[in-house]
Design a protein around this motif. Structure first.
Motif, PDB file in Angstrom:
ATOM      1  N   GLY B  96       5.759  -4.896   1.272  1.00 56.57           N
ATOM      2  CA  GLY B  96       6.474  -3.904   2.076  1.00 56.57           C
ATOM      3  C   GLY B  96       7.513  -3.156   1.256  1.00 56.57           C
ATOM      4  N   THR B  97       8.207  -3.877   0.371  1.00 56.26           N
ATOM      5  CA  THR B  97       9.225  -3.227  -0.456  1.00 56.26           C
ATOM      6  C   THR B  97       8.592  -2.232  -1.424  1.00 56.26           C
ATOM      7  OG1 THR B  97      10.636  -5.171  -0.321  1.00 56.26           O
ATOM      8  CG2 THR B  97      11.082  -3.630  -2.108  1.00 56.26           C
ATOM      9  N   ILE B  98       7.503  -2.654  -2.064  1.00 53.92           N
ATOM     10  CA  ILE B  98       6.852  -1.737  -3.011  1.00 53.92           C
ATOM     11  C   ILE B  98       6.338  -0.506  -2.278  1.00 53.92           C
ATOM     12  CG2 ILE B  98       4.898  -1.476  -4.590  1.00 53.92           C
ATOM     13  CD1 ILE B  98       5.230  -4.452  -5.280  1.00 53.92           C
ATOM     14  N   ALA B  99       5.695  -0.721  -1.128  1.00 52.77           N
ATOM     15  CA  ALA B  99       5.144   0.406  -0.368  1.00 52.77           C
ATOM     16  C   ALA B  99       6.255   1.370   0.051  1.00 52.77           C
ATOM     17  CB  ALA B  99       4.393  -0.107   0.849  1.00 52.77           C
ATOM     18  N   LEU B 110      -1.301   0.612  -0.025  1.00 52.19           N
ATOM     19  CA  LEU B 110      -0.855  -0.709   0.422  1.00 52.19           C
ATOM     20  C   LEU B 110      -0.906  -0.828   1.943  1.00 52.19           C
ATOM     21  CD1 LEU B 110       2.100  -1.472  -2.007  1.00 52.19           C
ATOM     22  CD2 LEU B 110      -0.138  -2.548  -1.918  1.00 52.19           C
ATOM     23  N   MET B 111      -0.580   0.269   2.619  1.00 55.16           N
ATOM     24  CA  MET B 111      -0.582   0.196   4.081  1.00 55.16           C
ATOM     25  C   MET B 111      -2.004   0.134   4.634  1.00 55.16           C
ATOM     26  SD  MET B 111       2.289  -0.196   5.542  1.00 55.16           S
ATOM     27  CE  MET B 111       2.660  -1.396   4.362  1.00 55.16           C
ATOM     28  N   VAL B 113      -4.446  -1.415   3.120  1.00 51.60           N
ATOM     29  CA  VAL B 113      -4.827  -2.817   2.917  1.00 51.60           C
ATOM     30  C   VAL B 113      -4.210  -3.688   4.014  1.00 51.60           C
ATOM     31  CG1 VAL B 113      -4.607  -4.795   1.374  1.00 51.60           C
ATOM     32  CG2 VAL B 113      -5.099  -2.537   0.429  1.00 51.60           C
ATOM     33  N   THR B 114      -2.924  -3.432   4.296  1.00 50.29           N
ATOM     34  CA  THR B 114      -2.246  -4.206   5.333  1.00 50.29           C
ATOM     35  C   THR B 114      -2.959  -4.058   6.663  1.00 50.29           C
ATOM     36  OG1 THR B 114      -0.197  -3.717   4.172  1.00 50.29           O
ATOM     37  CG2 THR B 114       0.007  -4.646   6.369  1.00 50.29           C
ATOM     38  N   GLU B 115      -3.318  -2.804   6.994  1.00 54.60           N
ATOM     39  CA  GLU B 115      -4.022  -2.581   8.256  1.00 54.60           C
ATOM     40  C   GLU B 115      -5.360  -3.303   8.287  1.00 54.60           C
ATOM     41  OE1 GLU B 115      -4.150   1.656   8.737  1.00 54.60           O
ATOM     42  OE2 GLU B 115      -1.975   1.692   8.990  1.00 54.60           O
ATOM     43  N   ALA B 116      -6.049  -3.278   7.147  1.00 54.56           N
ATOM     44  CA  ALA B 116      -7.348  -3.954   7.090  1.00 54.56           C
ATOM     45  C   ALA B 116      -7.180  -5.436   7.414  1.00 54.56           C
ATOM     46  CB  ALA B 116      -7.967  -3.772   5.706  1.00 54.56           C
ATOM     47  N   PHE B 117      -6.153  -6.047   6.811  1.00 59.09           N
ATOM     48  CA  PHE B 117      -5.909  -7.459   7.091  1.00 59.09           C
ATOM     49  C   PHE B 117      -5.557  -7.678   8.554  1.00 59.09           C
ATOM     50  CE2 PHE B 117      -5.954  -8.309   2.627  1.00 59.09           C
ATOM     51  CZ  PHE B 117      -6.204  -9.674   2.533  1.00 59.09           C
TER      52      PHE B 117
END
Ligand SMILES: Nc1ncnc2c1ncn2[C@@H]1O[C@H](COP(=O)(O)OP(=O)(O)OP(=O)(O)O)[C@@H](O)[C@H]1O
Ligand SMILES: [Mg+2]
Lengths: 263, 275
Positions: B96-99, B110-111, B113-117
């Motif tokens: 979250g910090t990097i994004a 990154l977001m 990927v997060t949504e996919a998970f």
């Protein structure tokens, strides 16, 4: 004539927000010589902070050129840019917001010393104490949290942090506006003393001509993103030409009734 | 510690703290209270509870001490819960910090990927991972963390988006601090508090997922787990319901304790801020 320390040419910046665009800077030209103080005055929203932050490369301009020490500042990236920052520092208006809520005084001053390797690690505590004393603070303050000291002390810590790397230019964005009148006068004195000792140039952003009169050699008046007038502080106060300058003079009544009084 | 005092001033804090403390002490002292292998056979099988001195809660189908199993199971549950939550928060906060700090394409990627998970139900993801890699404690912890890091990542990102506009971040850039240091030293620690309020929910969830995996026979076979005990007891549910009831109660108590503690902490912090 010596080369200007800072030279800004045709600087422009627009902000796009919710469909509309605001022209914050519109063809700004200015020059600042070593050891000199140039004040930047103007009403709220005239673009002072945008100009200050653009010069610091905290905001990227859309147009124009900035030369610092003869080099093209806008061409610098990454490591080069970070290295250059040791010679170009900033003091922010709100000393509360400008420090990490977790920072101690020592850490705030140590950061620039460490990042630019000003002194070896083992000498840093001594240098921090020296810097604190130079800005008129006790070295016992070092262990305190920056948010647990007074506003005036905090702004002195900000100044100590800014001078830690021996910069040639410090941009001060309303650096004394948040301070009480008596504290403000002392901090201004400190800035003048530091300038005499180190030959630092200041770009001093303010909306208060009383303060400007005390510290600045020249004044540039900003209005809607343009420099509309440029004069010595005394000339500007005595004989303002532009509407913006007239409004600023009128808004500072103590200048009119007793022009010689110190603030 | 005013926060601790306020925490103990809330009903949730007292109840949750007491339950959790009791379970934690039990877990820590497990090998003192019941030295030796809890999976060892100690008595006749299927002894009823509260009738025999050396197996107070009775024995299971193989003659193992139910109380010893319960106490050692507490250790597994807490360990998995805490480790999975720690990993999930560490990974989530970092992503979250990097994004949030990098923005642009990095943020987009990154977001996504997060949504996919997030679209895969957490339990199914854990189930799939453990079935593929094989059941062992580290794999179970990783699998649970893999399904739990998305929420911390989203909250950390939202927090970072607001923090990166603050003057102290501008000030860090102005002194020439490296962007990675700004992200992880200046921004991340200040983005953590709202992320940490998720900790109790993540721990409770992790404990339940671990129990469910063990119930399905996908827990580490060499370790006692409450989920595994419930599965064992299910076979003889009619004759010996206590074999499922005791670990079930332990599970409920632990999850409740964790949840109430979390509520107490949030309340204590909130009342501290409003003062
Ligand atoms: N990040 C931003 N996004 C959109 N608009 C902005 C942004 N920053 C500044 N502006 C706009 O640009 C103009 C100039 O703002 P700036 O902050 O430079 O003024 P200022 O002279 O410093 O004013 P003040 O005396 O109130 O600090 C204003 O109209 C402001 O609304
Ligand atoms: Mg401003």
């Amino acid at each position: 004539m010596t080369q200007p320390l800072l030279e800004v040419r045709g600087l422009g910046k627009r902000f796009r927000r919710a469909g509309s665009t605001v022209t914050a800077l519109d063809g700004i030209n200015l020059q600042l010589y070593p050891g000199e103080t140039l004040a930047l005055v103007g009403g709220s929203g005239s673009g002072k902070s945008t100009l200050a932050r653009t010069i610091l490369r905290l905001i990227e301009p859309d147009a124009g050129e900035i030369r610092f020490e003869g080099e093209d500042l806008l061409a610098k990236r990454g490591r080069d840019l970070r290295a250059m920052r040791s010679r170009l520092q900033m003091v922010f208006q709100d000393p509360h917001a400008a420090f990490n809520p977790r920072a101690t005084v020592a850490r705030a001053i140590e950061d620039p010393l460490r990042i630019h390797d000003v002194v070896p690690a083992r000498d840093r505590p001594r240098r921090i104490a020296e810097l604190l004393e130079r800005v008129g603070l006790s070295s016992e303050l070092a262990t305190r949290n920056v948010h647990d000291i007074s506003g005036g002390q905090r702004q002195r810590v900000a100044i100590a942090r800014a001078i830690a790397t021996h910069p040639r230019l410090i941009v001060l964005d309303e650096a004394v506006s948040a301070l009480d009148v008596s504290v403000r006068a002392k901090v201004l004195d400190l800035l003048v003393t530091l300038q005499e000792q180190e030959g630092i140039a200041y770009l001093f952003v303010s909306h208060d001509l009383g303060v400007v009169k005390k510290i600045a050699d020249r004044v540039a008046v900003l209005d809607h993103g343009r420099i509309v007038e440029s004069a010595t502080a005394d000339d500007l106060i005595r004989n303002p030409q532009s509407d913006a300058a007239k409004a600023l003079v009128a808004a500072t009544p103590r200048l009119k009734y007793s022009p010689e009084r110190e603030v | 510690m005013p926060v601790l005092r306020r925490f103990l001033g809330t009903a949730e804090g007292i109840a949750g703290g007491a339950i959790l403390l009791a379970i934690a002490i039990t877990a820590v002292l497990a090998s003192v209270l019941f030295p030796g292998d809890p999976l060892a056979i100690v008595a006749e099988p299927m002894l009823q509870p509260f009738q025999h001195q050396d197996a107070i809660l009775g024995t299971d189908r193989l003659g193992r001490d139910v109380l010893a199993e319960l106490v050692h199971g507490a250790r597994t549950s807490l360990l998995v819960g805490l480790a999975a939550a720690f990993a999930a928060i560490a990974v989530g906060a970092t992503v979250g910090t990097i994004a949030g700090f990098a923005g642009g394409l990095v943020d987009e990627a990154l977001m996504r990927v997060t949504e996919a998970f997030q679209t895969v139900p957490g339990f199914l993801l854990a189930l799939a991972l453990v079935s593929v890699v094989g059941p062992s404690l580290p794999v179970v912890v990783t699998a649970i963390a893999a399904s739990a890091w998305t929420q911390p990542a989203r909250i950390a990102r939202a927090e970072v988006l607001s923090i990166r506009e603050r003057d102290y971040v501008a000030s860090a850039r102005a002194i020439g601090m490296h962007p990675a240091e700004i992200a992880f030293r200046e921004v991340l620690p200040n983005a953590l508090p709202p992320v940490l309020t998720l900790a109790s929910v993540i721990v409770a969830n992790a404990i339940l997922i671990e129990a469910a995996l063990s119930f399905l026979g996908l827990g580490d076979p060499n370790i006692v787990t409450w989920g595994g005990m419930i599965a064992e007891g299910r076979v003889v549910l009619r004759g010996a319901p206590y074999l499922s009831i005791f670990p079930g109660l332990a599970l409920v108590a632990t999850v409740l304790g964790v949840y109430l503690t979390g509520e107490g902490v949030v309340e204590a912090l909130a009342s501290g801020r409003s003062r």
